[in-house]
Design a protein around this motif. Structure first.
Motif, mmCIF file in Angstrom:
data_model
loop_
_atom_site.group_PDB
_atom_site.id
_atom_site.type_symbol
_atom_site.label_atom_id
_atom_site.label_comp_id
_atom_site.label_asym_id
_atom_site.label_seq_id
_atom_site.Cartn_x
_atom_site.Cartn_y
_atom_site.Cartn_z
ATOM 1 N N ARG A 143 0.826 -1.210 0.000
ATOM 2 C CA ARG A 143 0.000 0.000 0.000
ATOM 3 C C ARG A 143 0.861 1.261 0.000
ATOM 4 N NH1 ARG A 143 -5.132 1.944 1.722
ATOM 5 N NH2 ARG A 143 -5.859 -0.142 2.264
ATOM 6 N N GLU A 176 0.597 4.336 -2.735
ATOM 7 C CA GLU A 176 0.325 5.715 -2.332
ATOM 8 C C GLU A 176 1.462 6.647 -2.737
ATOM 9 O OE1 GLU A 176 -0.417 5.181 1.813
ATOM 10 O OE2 GLU A 176 -2.553 4.690 1.516
ATOM 11 N N TYR A 215 -1.083 6.294 -7.182
ATOM 12 C CA TYR A 215 -2.211 5.559 -7.770
ATOM 13 C C TYR A 215 -3.499 6.204 -7.276
ATOM 14 C CZ TYR A 215 0.364 1.568 -9.710
ATOM 15 O OH TYR A 215 1.173 0.754 -10.472
ATOM 16 N N GLU A 216 -4.550 6.118 -8.086
ATOM 17 C CA GLU A 216 -5.826 6.707 -7.698
ATOM 18 C C GLU A 216 -6.301 6.084 -6.387
ATOM 19 O OE1 GLU A 216 -8.885 6.723 -10.621
ATOM 20 O OE2 GLU A 216 -7.563 7.392 -12.232
ATOM 21 N N HIS A 217 -6.679 6.938 -5.450
ATOM 22 C CA HIS A 217 -7.095 6.465 -4.135
ATOM 23 C C HIS A 217 -8.281 5.515 -4.238
ATOM 24 C CE1 HIS A 217 -7.216 6.447 0.171
ATOM 25 N NE2 HIS A 217 -8.449 6.934 0.217
ATOM 26 N N GLU A 218 -9.173 5.789 -5.179
ATOM 27 C CA GLU A 218 -10.349 4.938 -5.365
ATOM 28 C C GLU A 218 -9.941 3.510 -5.725
ATOM 29 O OE1 GLU A 218 -14.038 4.345 -8.519
ATOM 30 O OE2 GLU A 218 -12.870 6.205 -8.562
ATOM 31 N N MET A 219 -8.887 3.373 -6.542
ATOM 32 C CA MET A 219 -8.427 2.044 -6.934
ATOM 33 C C MET A 219 -7.826 1.299 -5.740
ATOM 34 S SD MET A 219 -9.275 1.737 -10.030
ATOM 35 C CE MET A 219 -10.081 2.935 -11.089
ATOM 36 N N LEU A 255 -8.618 1.685 -2.636
ATOM 37 C CA LEU A 255 -9.704 1.304 -1.728
ATOM 38 C C LEU A 255 -10.474 0.081 -2.220
ATOM 39 C CD1 LEU A 255 -11.181 4.789 -0.730
ATOM 40 C CD2 LEU A 255 -9.718 3.286 0.641
ATOM 41 N N ARG A 256 -10.441 -0.178 -3.513
ATOM 42 C CA ARG A 256 -11.198 -1.303 -4.067
ATOM 43 C C ARG A 256 -10.497 -2.642 -3.876
ATOM 44 N NH1 ARG A 256 -13.699 0.346 -9.898
ATOM 45 N NH2 ARG A 256 -14.776 -1.642 -9.553
ATOM 46 N N PHE A 305 -10.366 -2.758 -13.527
ATOM 47 C CA PHE A 305 -11.309 -1.750 -13.033
ATOM 48 C C PHE A 305 -11.505 -0.645 -14.076
ATOM 49 C CE2 PHE A 305 -9.766 -2.751 -8.469
ATOM 50 C CZ PHE A 305 -10.720 -3.743 -8.320
#
Length: 202
Positions: free
Chosen positions: A38, A42, A46-50, A52-53, A96
């Motif tokens: 992680r 970060e 990388y996109e935070h939404e990705m 979190l998925r 995604f």
């Protein structure tokens, strides 16, 4: 200089890489000089939404050196090949982004990493994702199969880079994109072939 490698050199390089990444499939401890998991995702924005998925156990398998997705968008419905997929994190991110009408295929030459990716797939059960054993130097796909090829920290490890790049261009569709994140050498290569082989996967 890669043309000076013998068949034995190539075999030794492949063994060194296999040994390192077999260990990395279990734990990255002491094997990398940059953030992984992680923290690596970060740090590389990388996109935070990705992030979190993906479950924490899947995020922990990330070993990338950069963010290939920063080089341009993936479009819904596209087919993506991830060369040297490791634990599959970039493959999942690609899936995604291209959505259910697209496809993401990850390949890896290290059986232990491929097994890690397949276990991760059980936790991220996307229907249009597959993980296959293969080498970048001999891609098992027909010509013009993919819209996008991605790779993250893998091409620096490949002995025959010219052949691997030729394979990438073969499987890409016309006007396809090759989105690569990697490391480069900023100093001189050791003149001695044995020394170069010994330090290949550092």
């Amino acid at each position: 200089m890669q043309a000076s490698f013998t068949a034995n050199d190539k075999t030794r390089i492949e063994r060194v890489i296999r040994e390192k990444y077999a260990k990395a499939a279990r734990s990255p401890e002491g094997l990398f000089h940059y953030p992984v998991g992680r923290a690596g995702l970060e740090a590389l924005t990388y996109e935070h939404e990705m992030i979190l998925r993906l479950p924490d156990s899947v995020l922990a398998s990330y070993r990338g050196v950069g963010n290939p997705f920063s080089l341009g968008p993936l479009r819904p419905g596209e087919k993506v090949l991830d060369i040297g997929c490791g634990g599959g994190v970039d493959t999942f991110v690609a899936a995604f982004l291209v959505g259910p009408a697209g496809q993401a295929v990850g390949i890896d030459a290290t059986p232990e990493m491929l097994e890690r990716a397949r276990r991760n797939h059980l936790e991220v059960p996307l229907a249009r994702v597959a993980f296959l054993p293969a080498s970048a130097e001999d891609l098992p796909f027909r010509d013009q199969r993919f819209h996008v090829v991605i790779s993250n920290g893998v091409f620096n490890l490949i002995p025959d880079k010219a052949r691997a790049l030729t394979e990438v261009l073969r499987v890409l569709k016309p006007e396809g994109r090759f989105m690569i994140a990697d490391q480069i050498l900023t100093g001189e290569l050791p003149e001695d072939s044995a020394a170069r082989v010994a330090s290949w996967a550092r």
